[in-house]
Design a protein around this motif. Structure first.
Motif, mmCIF file in Angstrom:
data_model
loop_
_atom_site.group_PDB
_atom_site.id
_atom_site.type_symbol
_atom_site.label_atom_id
_atom_site.label_comp_id
_atom_site.label_asym_id
_atom_site.label_seq_id
_atom_site.Cartn_x
_atom_site.Cartn_y
_atom_site.Cartn_z
ATOM 1 N N ILE A 10 0.845 -1.187 0.000
ATOM 2 C CA ILE A 10 0.000 0.000 0.000
ATOM 3 C C ILE A 10 0.887 1.245 0.000
ATOM 4 C CG2 ILE A 10 -1.741 1.327 1.285
ATOM 5 C CD1 ILE A 10 -2.544 -1.371 2.594
ATOM 6 N N SER A 11 0.627 2.149 -0.936
ATOM 7 C CA SER A 11 1.302 3.449 -0.938
ATOM 8 C C SER A 11 0.301 4.520 -0.534
ATOM 9 C CB SER A 11 1.887 3.766 -2.321
ATOM 10 O OG SER A 11 0.913 3.656 -3.345
ATOM 11 N N PHE A 12 0.788 5.542 0.158
ATOM 12 C CA PHE A 12 -0.094 6.574 0.714
ATOM 13 C C PHE A 12 0.532 7.945 0.532
ATOM 14 C CE2 PHE A 12 -1.835 8.482 4.904
ATOM 15 C CZ PHE A 12 -2.914 9.055 4.244
ATOM 16 N N ASP A 13 -0.155 8.796 -0.216
ATOM 17 C CA ASP A 13 0.223 10.199 -0.388
ATOM 18 C C ASP A 13 -0.763 11.021 0.443
ATOM 19 O OD1 ASP A 13 0.615 12.820 -1.182
ATOM 20 O OD2 ASP A 13 0.847 12.334 -3.302
ATOM 21 N N PRO A 14 -0.300 11.760 1.475
ATOM 22 C CA PRO A 14 -1.258 12.459 2.333
ATOM 23 C C PRO A 14 -2.112 13.490 1.607
ATOM 24 C CG PRO A 14 0.993 13.153 2.809
ATOM 25 C CD PRO A 14 1.091 11.949 1.924
ATOM 26 N N ALA A 61 4.255 10.170 -7.279
ATOM 27 C CA ALA A 61 3.743 8.876 -6.805
ATOM 28 C C ALA A 61 3.781 7.831 -7.912
ATOM 29 C CB ALA A 61 2.315 9.046 -6.279
ATOM 30 N N VAL A 62 3.453 8.241 -9.130
ATOM 31 C CA VAL A 62 3.518 7.322 -10.273
ATOM 32 C C VAL A 62 4.934 6.766 -10.413
ATOM 33 C CG1 VAL A 62 3.404 7.172 -12.799
ATOM 34 C CG2 VAL A 62 1.611 8.389 -11.539
ATOM 35 N N GLY A 63 5.932 7.636 -10.246
ATOM 36 C CA GLY A 63 7.313 7.192 -10.372
ATOM 37 C C GLY A 63 7.729 6.217 -9.297
ATOM 38 N N ILE A 64 7.370 6.504 -8.057
ATOM 39 C CA ILE A 64 7.719 5.601 -6.955
ATOM 40 C C ILE A 64 7.040 4.247 -7.130
ATOM 41 C CG2 ILE A 64 7.428 5.175 -4.478
ATOM 42 C CD1 ILE A 64 9.630 7.145 -5.004
ATOM 43 N N ILE A 65 5.732 4.272 -7.350
ATOM 44 C CA ILE A 65 4.976 3.016 -7.452
ATOM 45 C C ILE A 65 5.468 2.183 -8.621
ATOM 46 C CG2 ILE A 65 2.696 2.008 -7.853
ATOM 47 C CD1 ILE A 65 1.581 4.657 -6.542
ATOM 48 N N SER A 66 5.587 2.804 -9.782
ATOM 49 C CA SER A 66 6.013 2.047 -10.970
ATOM 50 C C SER A 66 7.440 1.543 -10.813
ATOM 51 C CB SER A 66 5.898 2.921 -12.230
ATOM 52 O OG SER A 66 6.799 4.017 -12.189
ATOM 53 N N LEU A 124 9.262 5.820 10.295
ATOM 54 C CA LEU A 124 9.916 4.521 10.433
ATOM 55 C C LEU A 124 9.554 3.905 11.785
ATOM 56 C CD1 LEU A 124 12.022 2.643 8.973
ATOM 57 C CD2 LEU A 124 13.745 3.730 10.415
ATOM 58 N N ASP A 125 9.541 4.724 12.819
ATOM 59 C CA ASP A 125 9.180 4.254 14.156
ATOM 60 C C ASP A 125 7.714 3.829 14.241
ATOM 61 O OD1 ASP A 125 11.742 4.733 15.043
ATOM 62 O OD2 ASP A 125 11.269 6.674 15.955
ATOM 63 N N GLN A 126 6.885 4.364 13.347
ATOM 64 C CA GLN A 126 5.463 3.989 13.313
ATOM 65 C C GLN A 126 5.230 2.693 12.528
ATOM 66 O OE1 GLN A 126 3.251 5.931 15.145
ATOM 67 N NE2 GLN A 126 5.202 6.896 15.674
ATOM 68 N N GLY A 127 6.291 2.181 11.881
ATOM 69 C CA GLY A 127 6.165 0.930 11.148
ATOM 70 C C GLY A 127 6.118 1.067 9.639
ATOM 71 N N VAL A 128 6.288 2.293 9.125
ATOM 72 C CA VAL A 128 6.290 2.494 7.674
ATOM 73 C C VAL A 128 7.585 1.925 7.095
ATOM 74 C CG1 VAL A 128 6.169 4.190 5.812
ATOM 75 C CG2 VAL A 128 4.897 4.582 7.942
ATOM 76 N N GLY A 129 7.461 1.112 6.047
ATOM 77 C CA GLY A 129 8.648 0.479 5.478
ATOM 78 C C GLY A 129 9.540 1.432 4.712
ATOM 79 N N TRP A 144 4.500 2.340 1.890
ATOM 80 C CA TRP A 144 5.264 3.439 1.292
ATOM 81 C C TRP A 144 4.501 4.732 1.545
ATOM 82 C CZ3 TRP A 144 4.814 0.608 -4.056
ATOM 83 C CH2 TRP A 144 5.438 -0.643 -3.968
ATOM 84 N N PHE A 145 5.130 5.666 2.255
ATOM 85 C CA PHE A 145 4.483 6.929 2.598
ATOM 86 C C PHE A 145 5.195 8.058 1.865
ATOM 87 C CE2 PHE A 145 3.661 10.355 5.935
ATOM 88 C CZ PHE A 145 2.371 10.592 5.486
ATOM 89 N N LEU A 146 4.437 8.967 1.228
ATOM 90 C CA LEU A 146 5.003 9.931 0.290
ATOM 91 C C LEU A 146 4.591 11.377 0.602
ATOM 92 C CD1 LEU A 146 4.081 7.896 -2.942
ATOM 93 C CD2 LEU A 146 6.138 7.652 -1.518
#
Length: 320
Positions: free
Chosen positions: A162-166, A263-268, A217-222, A192-194
């Motif tokens: 799962i990727s997440f852009d706020p 986001a398209v770049g990171i995900i792809s 990272l401390d919250q568990g985001v990879g 993945w948080f962006l």
């Protein structure tokens, strides 16, 4: 069709001014598709991924326009529902010579805002390898917020990434405290948080990319990747971190949609199994292409256009 990536949210019909100036002064407008999640869906589809987008639109001409545009882009809309009793959202956008345009929304009570857990197509979602979400749906209504949490929990149970852009939209939230709590709670469930750097500062109260990334990272985001505008981006995982420089552009035409291109770049890149640094470089490249084009998705490239841009930039660096 089977899908590689699923996303959901509200797409709107955008009317953007044809001449620069204040929005209230504009006398003629052009029409286009708008919506953070649909921008990402279209960008990924142009790179050859099979993408599904789930939502609701009104049973009106603007809803038909949205579905037709997504069909042209080869985005799967088989789970989109139409509502006769609700309208499709609209936004107006000014034209600027530089900086950010003025945007006005007409979306309250729209068809998309009524999405609830009862609309969730579990079998459709779980066929995807990856889900992309933004912070916009949980801000639109209580029902959409519950839908978002349900989708995240279901896809995590299914072992999907799962990727997440706020994608913070302050005017959509009841208050800042609710926004920060909700976004950080969802971020902790993402792989993945962006966030952008200004978003990261607001959400954490911290000031540097390193501190912000460590917080998540401390919250568990990879993987956290922090957008730094023209400076590029900073990334961090448990194992590694670093800065990836951005690309200089000749002229910034419109900044709206640049984050979606990123986001398209990171995900792809990550789904193509690129090293993280190369995925971030691709994200910077697509973000640069996005700001050089007038519409939200006009600059989103095909594979050929993306590879050509990266090759040109590399040649310029060697030549310089």
């Amino acid at each position: 069709m089977t899908i590689d990536i699923i996303t959901f949210g509200e797409s709107m019909t955008m009317f953007y001014a044809n001449e620069a100036g204040e929005l209230y002064e504009a006398s003629s407008f052009s029409k286009a598709l708008a919506g953070a999640e649909t921008n990402v869906a279209v960008g990924l589809a142009r790179l050859g991924f099979r993408v599904g987008w789930m939502s609701k639109v009104g049973d009106d001409s603007l809803g038909t326009f949205i579905l037709n545009e997504l069909t042209k882009e080869r985005v799967d809309i088989s789970e989109v529902k139409r509502m006769a009793e609700r309208q499709t959202g609209i936004l107006l956008k000014s034209k600027v010579v530089s900086g950010d345009p003025d945007v006005t929304y007409y979306r309250k009570g729209s068809a998309a805002s009524t999405m609830s857990v009862f609309d969730y197509p579990g079998d459709y979602f779980k066929q995807a390898k990856h889900m992309h979400i933004t912070g916009i749906p949980p801000a639109l209504s209580k029902d959409m917020s519950e839908f978002t949490y349900h989708a995240v929990e279901h896809m995590k149970q299914e072992g999907k990434t799962i990727s997440f852009d706020p994608n913070l939209r302050f005017q959509l939230w009841p208050d800042q405290e609710t926004m920060i709590h909700t976004i950080n709670e969802i971020a902790a469930m993402a792989d993945w948080f962006l966030p952008g750097i200004s978003e990261g500062k607001l959400l954490t109260g911290l000031s540097t990319p390193e501190e912000i990334a460590e917080f998540y990272l401390d919250q568990g985001v990879g993987l956290t990747v922090i957008k730094l505008g023209k400076e590029g981006a900073y990334y961090r995982t448990e194992e590694k971190s670093g800065y990836v420089p951005g690309f200089e552009v000749d002229r910034v035409v419109d900044t709206v949609g640049a984050g979606d291109g990123f986001a398209v770049g990171i995900i792809s890149g990550l789904l193509d199994r690129l090293p993280i640094e190369e995925a971030v470089q691709r994200a910077n490249a697509i973000g640069a292409l996005a700001v050089m084009a007038p519409g939200d998705m006009d600059g989103l490239p095909s594979r050929e256009r993306l590879n050509g841009f990266l090759t040109d930039m590399e040649n310029q660096k060697i030549g310089g």
